[in-house]
Enzyme design. Structure first.
Site, PDB file in Angstrom:
ATOM      1  N   GLU A 141      12.414  -2.273  -2.627  1.00 27.85           N
ATOM      2  CA  GLU A 141      11.887  -1.347  -3.621  1.00 27.85           C
ATOM      3  C   GLU A 141      10.523  -1.851  -4.065  1.00 27.85           C
ATOM      4  O   GLU A 141      10.332  -3.064  -4.221  1.00 27.85           O
ATOM      5  CB  GLU A 141      12.797  -1.272  -4.859  1.00 27.85           C
TER       6      GLU A 141
ATOM      7  N   TYR B  49       3.526  -3.913   3.182  1.00 26.86           N
ATOM      8  CA  TYR B  49       4.810  -3.611   3.834  1.00 26.86           C
ATOM      9  C   TYR B  49       4.609  -2.658   5.021  1.00 26.86           C
ATOM     10  O   TYR B  49       5.268  -2.795   6.051  1.00 26.86           O
ATOM     11  CB  TYR B  49       5.782  -2.992   2.823  1.00 26.86           C
TER      12      TYR B  49
HETATM   13  C1  COA Z   1       1.599  -7.941  -3.316  1.00 31.34           C
HETATM   14  C2  COA Z   1       1.235  -9.414  -3.096  1.00 31.34           C
HETATM   15  C3  COA Z   1       2.506 -10.213  -2.846  1.00 31.34           C
HETATM   16  C4  COA Z   1       0.301  -9.503  -1.869  1.00 31.34           C
HETATM   17  O1  COA Z   1       0.016 -10.883  -1.611  1.00 31.34           O
HETATM   18  P1  COA Z   1      -1.253 -11.334  -0.722  1.00 31.34           P
HETATM   19  O2  COA Z   1      -1.023 -12.703  -0.261  1.00 31.34           O
HETATM   20  O3  COA Z   1      -2.495 -11.053  -1.471  1.00 31.34           O
HETATM   21  O4  COA Z   1      -1.140 -10.306   0.500  1.00 31.34           O
HETATM   22  P2  COA Z   1      -1.870 -10.444   1.931  1.00 31.34           P
HETATM   23  O5  COA Z   1      -3.145 -11.192   1.774  1.00 31.34           O
HETATM   24  O6  COA Z   1      -0.896 -10.921   2.931  1.00 31.34           O
HETATM   25  O7  COA Z   1      -2.211  -8.897   2.194  1.00 31.34           O
HETATM   26  C5  COA Z   1      -2.017  -8.273   3.450  1.00 31.34           C
HETATM   27  C6  COA Z   1      -2.557  -6.844   3.381  1.00 31.34           C
HETATM   28  O8  COA Z   1      -1.828  -6.082   2.404  1.00 31.34           O
HETATM   29  C7  COA Z   1      -2.742  -5.197   1.712  1.00 31.34           C
HETATM   30  N1  COA Z   1      -2.911  -5.637   0.322  1.00 31.34           N
HETATM   31  C8  COA Z   1      -2.358  -6.713  -0.269  1.00 31.34           C
HETATM   32  N2  COA Z   1      -2.704  -6.756  -1.580  1.00 31.34           N
HETATM   33  C9  COA Z   1      -3.506  -5.691  -1.801  1.00 31.34           C
HETATM   34  C10 COA Z   1      -4.169  -5.203  -2.946  1.00 31.34           C
HETATM   35  N3  COA Z   1      -4.098  -5.798  -4.139  1.00 31.34           N
HETATM   36  N4  COA Z   1      -4.920  -4.068  -2.823  1.00 31.34           N
HETATM   37  C11 COA Z   1      -4.995  -3.421  -1.645  1.00 31.34           C
HETATM   38  N5  COA Z   1      -4.375  -3.856  -0.506  1.00 31.34           N
HETATM   39  C12 COA Z   1      -3.648  -4.973  -0.589  1.00 31.34           C
HETATM   40  C13 COA Z   1      -4.069  -5.316   2.454  1.00 31.34           C
HETATM   41  O9  COA Z   1      -4.030  -4.393   3.520  1.00 31.34           O
HETATM   42  C14 COA Z   1      -4.006  -6.749   2.949  1.00 31.34           C
HETATM   43  O10 COA Z   1      -4.828  -7.011   4.049  1.00 31.34           O
HETATM   44  P3  COA Z   1      -6.417  -7.309   3.813  1.00 31.34           P
HETATM   45  O11 COA Z   1      -6.517  -8.336   2.725  1.00 31.34           O
HETATM   46  O12 COA Z   1      -6.835  -7.804   5.159  1.00 31.34           O
HETATM   47  O13 COA Z   1      -7.029  -5.991   3.415  1.00 31.34           O
HETATM   48  C15 COA Z   1       0.447  -9.984  -4.308  1.00 31.34           C
HETATM   49  O14 COA Z   1      -0.599  -9.106  -4.641  1.00 31.34           O
HETATM   50  C16 COA Z   1       1.327 -10.194  -5.541  1.00 31.34           C
HETATM   51  O15 COA Z   1       1.941 -11.239  -5.708  1.00 31.34           O
HETATM   52  N6  COA Z   1       1.363  -9.190  -6.417  1.00 31.34           N
HETATM   53  C17 COA Z   1       2.162  -9.291  -7.651  1.00 31.34           C
HETATM   54  C18 COA Z   1       3.651  -9.222  -7.361  1.00 31.34           C
HETATM   55  C19 COA Z   1       4.013  -7.989  -6.551  1.00 31.34           C
HETATM   56  O16 COA Z   1       3.477  -6.894  -6.762  1.00 31.34           O
HETATM   57  N7  COA Z   1       4.970  -8.157  -5.607  1.00 31.34           N
HETATM   58  C20 COA Z   1       5.464  -7.075  -4.816  1.00 31.34           C
HETATM   59  C21 COA Z   1       6.638  -6.465  -5.523  1.00 31.34           C
HETATM   60  S1  COA Z   1       7.394  -5.169  -4.553  1.00 31.34           S
END
Ligand code: COA
Length: 205
Positions: A116, A128
């Site tokens: 989710e 995802y």
């Molecule tokens: C979501 C989260 C886990 C992503 O972690 P991350 O290490 O930054 O993710 P990645 O670097 O592996 O991202 C891979 C791709 O996902 C997408 N993406 C990830 N975060 C993004 C953002 N904030 N905005 C837009 N695209 C995003 C992009 O396509 C990215 O590739 P790119 O950087 O080459 O464009 C992080 O932002 C987080 O911890 N957020 C708060 C908690 C959360 O929302 N968890 C998910 C709950 S369902």
């Protein structure tokens, strides 16, 4: 330590390891930064003590920079949590964490994966989607803090060689080096078990 991508490290060198109790202070710090209703230490400890779970952390050197967890229900792997420290985001850390959690789920017999995600969390949804998840429904007012709806996403056929190839491709596109401790088996689709389940969170100090 085993480098699995065979590339020179142009970006971060990240190590993915099973989550242990000693990681929980750092995990809880990140949890408090990114979630409005953070999980407690007790909840994580409880998860680490259960079977059918895959919990991993990402480290840069000694620093825990992110974590993820999954639980199995029948042959569905449910991504229960994922977070990356805001100081370390957009460097492929979540991608590497998910790849390892997914490998672990496949080793536990997962045929499909689900999760989710907040409707408003477009960044996570894109993360995802890259890993093969597609929208499969919604849960009304799923999040207690603001009664936001959840988008339910599914990835099917994750035990197939095609999905293993997709995972490999996605990981190959992440800049930097990724190490896994212990190293994964060479054939991810036939991985027999996952190290996160060994010892139920007990660790050598
Ligand atoms: C979501 C989260 C886990 C992503 O972690 P991350 O290490 O930054 O993710 P990645 O670097 O592996 O991202 C891979 C791709 O996902 C997408 N993406 C990830 N975060 C993004 C953002 N904030 N905005 C837009 N695209 C995003 C992009 O396509 C990215 O590739 P790119 O950087 O080459 O464009 C992080 O932002 C987080 O911890 N957020 C708060 C908690 C959360 O929302 N968890 C998910 C709950 S369902």
């Amino acid at each position: 330590m085993t480098r699995v991508d065979g590339k020179a490290p142009a970006g971060l060198a990240v190590t993915i390891t099973p989550m242990r109790r000693r990681h929980l202070p750092a995990v809880l710090d990140i949890e408090a930064k990114v979630y409005p209703r953070p999980w407690s230490a007790r909840l994580f400890e409880d998860e680490l003590s259960r079977s059918g779970r895959v919990y991993v952390v990402a480290r840069v050197g000694p620093t825990v920079v992110g974590y993820s967890g999954l639980l199995m229900i029948a042959d569905d792997g449910h991504i229960a949590t994922i977070a990356v420290d805001p100081d370390w985001q957009r460097q492929g850390i979540a991608t590497r964490l998910l790849a390892e959690v997914i490998r672990g789920a496949i080793g536990l017999g997962a045929n499909q994966l689900t999760l989710e995600v907040r409707m408003s969390n477009a960044g996570a949804q894109e993360l995802y989607r890259r890993l093969g998840f597609a929208p499969g429904g919604a849960r009304k007012a799923y999040y207690a803090d603001n009664r936001e709806d959840a988008l339910v996403m599914w990835a099917h056929g994750v035990s197939t060689p095609e999905y293993a190839a997709r995972l490999k491709d996605v990981l190959a596109g992440v800049p930097g080096a990724t190490s896994f401790e212990p190293a994964p088996d060479s054939d991810v689709a036939n991985r027999p078990s996952h190290p996160a389940l060994r010892g139920s969170g007990e660790e050598p100090s």
